[in-house]
Design an enzyme around this catalytic site. Structure first.
Site, PDB file in Angstrom:
ATOM      1  N   GLY A  47     -25.751 -41.980   7.598  1.00  0.00           N
ATOM      2  CA  GLY A  47     -26.219 -43.353   7.774  1.00  0.00           C
ATOM      3  C   GLY A  47     -25.055 -44.308   7.856  1.00  0.00           C
ATOM      4  CB  ALA A  92     -21.147 -44.765  12.234  1.00  0.00           C
ATOM      5  CB  SER A 141     -27.727 -37.847   0.830  1.00  0.00           C
ATOM      6  OG  SER A 141     -27.791 -37.803  -0.581  1.00  0.00           O
ATOM      7  CB  VAL A 195     -13.182 -50.654   4.403  1.00  0.00           C
ATOM      8  CG1 VAL A 195     -13.102 -49.907   3.095  1.00  0.00           C
ATOM      9  CG2 VAL A 195     -12.903 -49.720   5.575  1.00  0.00           C
ATOM     10  CE  LYS A 212     -11.220 -60.960  12.672  1.00  0.00           C
ATOM     11  NZ  LYS A 212     -11.193 -59.485  12.595  1.00  0.00           N
ATOM     12  CB  VAL A 216     -26.397 -31.433   6.073  1.00  0.00           C
ATOM     13  CG1 VAL A 216     -26.220 -30.176   6.926  1.00  0.00           C
ATOM     14  CG2 VAL A 216     -27.140 -32.512   6.852  1.00  0.00           C
ATOM     15  CG  LEU A 230     -14.993 -43.567   9.023  1.00  0.00           C
ATOM     16  CD1 LEU A 230     -15.124 -43.590   7.501  1.00  0.00           C
ATOM     17  CD2 LEU A 230     -13.697 -44.237   9.458  1.00  0.00           C
TER      18      LEU A 230
END
Length: 506
Positions: free
Chosen positions: A13, A16, A39, A47, A78, A187, A335
């Site tokens: 989750g 991304a 989970s 971050v 921003k 998983v 990531l």
């Protein structure tokens, strides 16, 4: 011939996973089913609270209301990033979004500024951009819809700061309202097809087996599918970007939020500061070769604006990218596909661009066509390498000589593609954007000038403007920018008027 339904399984989750689920459900509609497995026992990095202007297009594609989105994510606006101490201690410059001045014909404004600077009648580069002047004055206003393109206000570019966990929650509600099915669980095993080697299913600790045609790996640094199951491989870039750890901690908000992110250089890396409505996000990105974890934590905590709201949370990473982001029937996002440190707030953008590429190259009838995969991976590599070069620029173009870390960064070998950009700019202030790379000329120019790369000359086309007219031209641009910024409300006034979080029912 009707399209068969593609069954998509998103593993993981966070930002991304829920960005992918939201976009896929919005764009594909009945062409696909989307199921997300996550989970609550597995934390997210979270971050990525600062963004770049591209995210506005993503939110608009989803049909999100900006004021509601900003309020529900405790967001602020921003206009750019302020870099402190990246040259000598006390140095500061701004990488602002939007435009600088206004071009004359095909000649960029900064070329006229370079000539004026050499003649001694030009101010700081940031004085000629609405974004950077507004940022340092604490003002904000989106570009009005009714102003002509020649008005400096028309060139305002902006992004957001927001709470990444709240953004994921916001997108979860959006996705589930559009049919995305969420499954809670970890998983335990990944089943591969014995002949094709494709992922056929993920098996949860509960024993449930979830099959799919296309799997989206949003499992974080581990890369549960793209790496653990498919052994795709990873290209390590720490020889160019040596920071490999970060500590993150929020603190109390003690002042009105600035409309910019702050990046302050430290002896072995840099510290971020991201202002939100309810708190301030902070972190120290550093190289463990030059600084211990305890020392890093002490430095971070000693340089907070307010009282910390917890203990610093450690993150370990290897800067680089997967050899393939799309391997067989697995597409890695976030990531799981690689990591660029958050120096220029590119993490969420790279999730967004990966989703966009996938939708443009989406396979027909669930078939994994190598032609589509090859183009996806080539475009991903191009984007990553260009962003990499832009980040390395910040480190190599420094005059700091006060620590082993910065001495290493200043003298390390750099990619040939980056060296070519530096050489061209140093020669005559020129920069040429390659294809649709993320950062354009305005960004590169601001960082190179800010980091002390001073061109020896300028574009000779500038000499078509009479020398007597140049000071008046530069002064006029500076005055128009300043007067337009004076018309803006403060950043806090705009938030209070349009998108204050405490006005939204939870």
């Amino acid at each position: 011939m009707s399209q068969a339904t593609t069954h998509i399984v998103v593993v993981g989750g966070g930002t991304a996973g829920w960005m992918a689920a939201a976009a896929l459900s919005r764009v594909l509609g009945q062409r696909a089913t989307v199921r997300l497995v996550e989970s609550e026992d597995i934390g997210t990095v979270g971050v990525g609270e600062a963004t770049v202007p591209h995210i506005k297009a993503f939110n608009q594609m989803l049909g999100l209301n900006e004021a509601d989105f900003v309020a529900r994510t405790q967001g602020t606006f921003k206009l750019g990033i302020q870099f402190r101490d990246w040259g000598k201690p006390g140095d500061s410059y701004m990488h602002g979004f939007g435009v600088i001045g206004h071009d004359v014909g095909m000649t960029p404004f900064h070329q006229y500024w370079l000539k004026g600077r050499m003649a001694g009648h030009a101010g700081e580069l940031l004085d000629y951009s609405v974004n950077t002047v507004a940022a340092v004055r604490g003002r904000f206003l989106p570009a009005p819809v009714d102003v002509p393109a020649s008005n400096p206000l028309a060139g305002i570019g902006y992004a957001y700061h927001f709470d990444a966990a709240l953004y994921a929650r916001y997108l979860r509600a959006y996705s589930e309202a559009r049919g995305v099915r969420r499954t809670e669980g970890k998983v335990r095993h990944v089943d591969l097809h014995p002949e094709s080697g494709h992922v056929s299913a993920v098996v949860l600790e509960s024993g449930e087996r979830i099959e799919g045609d296309l799997f989206i790996d949003c499992s974080g640094f581990r890369g549960l599918l793209i790496e653990d199951a498919l052994h795709t491989g990873y290209e390590d870039w720490t020889h160019w970007l040596p920071c490999d750890r970060a500590l993150a901690v929020p603190c109390e908000r003690v002042e009105t939020p600035t409309p910019y992110t702050r990046s302050t250089a430290r002896p072995a890396g840099w510290q971020w500061r991201i202002p939100l409505q309810h708190r301030t996000g902070n972190g120290y990105v550093y190289a463990s070769q030059y600084l211990g974890d305890d020392e890093a934590a002490a430095c971070l905590l000693a340089n907070l604006d307010g009282t910390p709201l917890g203990d610093p949370r450690p993150l370990r990473f290897t800067t680089g990218m997967r050899n393939k982001s799309w391997n067989r029937n697995v597409v890695a996002l976030g990531l799981a596909s690689g990591f660029m440190e958050p120096l220029e707030s590119t993490s969420i953008h790279m999730i967004q661009s990966g989703i966009s590429r996938l939708l443009q190259l989406f396979p027909s009838n669930g078939l994994m066509d190598p032609v589509l995969q090859d183009r996806f991976n080539a475009q991903t590599r191009f984007e990553c390498e260009r962003i990499r070069d832009f980040l390395v620029l910040h480190y190599t173009a420094t005059t700091r000589d006060d620590s082993p870390f910065w001495n290493h960064c200043r003298t390390m070998p750099i990619p040939e593609s980056l060296q070519a950009n530096i050489d061209l700019f140093r020669h005559s202030g020129r920069f040429f954007r390659h294809a649709d790379e993320m950062f354009g000329s305005v960004s590169w120019v601001q960082v190179m000038i800010g980091q002390g790369i001073v061109p020896r000359g300028y574009d000779p086309l500038v000499d078509l403007m009479p020398d007597a007219d140049l000071p008046r031209f530069l002064h006029g641009v500076r005055e128009v920018v300043s007067k337009n910024v004076d018309l803006m409300p403060t950043h806090q006034q705009f938030i209070d008027r349009e998108c204050r979080a405490d006005r939204v029912a939870t």
